[in-house]
Design a protein around this motif. Structure first.
Motif, PDB file in Angstrom:
ATOM      1  N   ALA A   9       0.830  -1.203   0.000  1.00  0.00           N
ATOM      2  CA  ALA A   9       0.000   0.000   0.000  1.00  0.00           C
ATOM      3  C   ALA A   9       0.862   1.250   0.000  1.00  0.00           C
ATOM      4  O   ALA A   9       0.579   2.219  -0.713  1.00  0.00           O
ATOM      5  N   GLY A  10       1.916   1.234   0.759  1.00  0.00           N
ATOM      6  CA  GLY A  10       2.794   2.399   0.823  1.00  0.00           C
ATOM      7  C   GLY A  10       3.461   2.696  -0.503  1.00  0.00           C
ATOM      8  O   GLY A  10       3.578   3.860  -0.904  1.00  0.00           O
ATOM      9  N   GLU A  11       3.890   1.646  -1.191  1.00  0.00           N
ATOM     10  CA  GLU A  11       4.486   1.860  -2.509  1.00  0.00           C
ATOM     11  C   GLU A  11       3.478   2.465  -3.463  1.00  0.00           C
ATOM     12  O   GLU A  11       3.809   3.342  -4.269  1.00  0.00           O
ATOM     13  N   LEU A  12       2.256   2.004  -3.368  1.00  0.00           N
ATOM     14  CA  LEU A  12       1.211   2.550  -4.240  1.00  0.00           C
ATOM     15  C   LEU A  12       0.963   4.019  -3.929  1.00  0.00           C
ATOM     16  O   LEU A  12       0.748   4.825  -4.834  1.00  0.00           O
ATOM     17  N   VAL A  13       0.989   4.364  -2.653  1.00  0.00           N
ATOM     18  CA  VAL A  13       0.835   5.770  -2.290  1.00  0.00           C
ATOM     19  C   VAL A  13       1.938   6.594  -2.950  1.00  0.00           C
ATOM     20  O   VAL A  13       1.695   7.682  -3.477  1.00  0.00           O
ATOM     21  N   ALA A  14       3.146   6.051  -2.956  1.00  0.00           N
ATOM     22  CA  ALA A  14       4.274   6.779  -3.537  1.00  0.00           C
ATOM     23  C   ALA A  14       4.111   6.984  -5.033  1.00  0.00           C
ATOM     24  O   ALA A  14       4.601   7.970  -5.594  1.00  0.00           O
ATOM     25  N   THR A  15       3.408   6.070  -5.689  1.00  0.00           N
ATOM     26  CA  THR A  15       3.268   6.189  -7.139  1.00  0.00           C
ATOM     27  C   THR A  15       2.130   7.117  -7.535  1.00  0.00           C
ATOM     28  O   THR A  15       2.017   7.473  -8.700  1.00  0.00           O
TER      29      THR A  15
END
Lengths: 112, 112
Positions: A26-32
């Motif tokens: 989820a955090g990686e997706l937030v970053a993208t």
DNA sequence: GACGAGTATTACCATTTGATTATATAAACG
DNA sequence: CGTTTATATAATCAAATGGTAATACTCGTC
């Protein structure tokens, strides 16, 4: 929310596009997703989850999201009924199936 | 409103499904949408028109609507990036079209 | 068990959407 | 012309949507 509505949102399509490249936390997706807060992404992920478009796997505190593209088959199936109208390169098989499924119509106008 | 959002609405998909069978006047379309008022249908038709999914032709006081399915190609193109994930259980026509539009596993990268 | 990292949920707000009723526009027709 | 038929638009409203900030929950670590 059904698959059509889930996919209608550009941010959610962006999430799916990212997940198409592989699993993401989820955090990686937030970053993208620049310009989208963490709660906003979390809510979009929830919509995608409820539509069956993604699945989650816990990894400690992380949530690893993965694409479940087969849910898109519903859209594909619907589109299939229209595909013959724009695929200019209909070959014999396609043309035959198209004719079989949908004989030309004579449009009875003038009633009422 | 873009094509994805236009198609996300069930009533609008119903309108397109009806138009897939042939041209229809606005009034005929109203008749096929039970529970929807004439202005409601007119507004949906406007959305579809602005999304490029239908075109209108005047016939006296009537407005004859026709499908412009090629606007759906945008959705099809987007779906194409995912089709390889579920194309295992397509039927013959769909599989053929999928292959025609998007050779599986050998696409040169360059998506956005 | 307190703490920090990671993520989901809640409360709230602004905007958009879809529906309805009433009205306007436009063309055929007497 | 005035009326009827066919469709679009305007005004209005309720509900849904998407966003943020604040908070709660969960899990590993100390």
């Amino acid at each position: 929310m059904d698959v059509f509505e889930a996919v209608a949102e550009p941010s959610r399509r962006a999430l799916l596009d990212e997940l198409a490249q592989g699993e993401r936390s989820a955090g990686e997706l937030v970053a993208t997703l620049p310009g989208l807060s963490q709660p906003a992404v979390s809510r979009h992920l929830r919509v995608l989850r409820e539509a069956g478009l993604v699945e989650v796997r816990p990894d400690a505190q992380r949530r690893i999201y993965a694409l479940r593209a087969d849910a898109l088959a519903e859209i594909d199936a619907w589109l299939g009924r229209y595909r013959r109208y724009w695929s200019g390169h209909l070959d014999a098989l396609e043309a035959h199936l198209a004719r079989t499924h949908q004989p030309p119509r004579s449009t009875p106008e003038g009633d009422s």
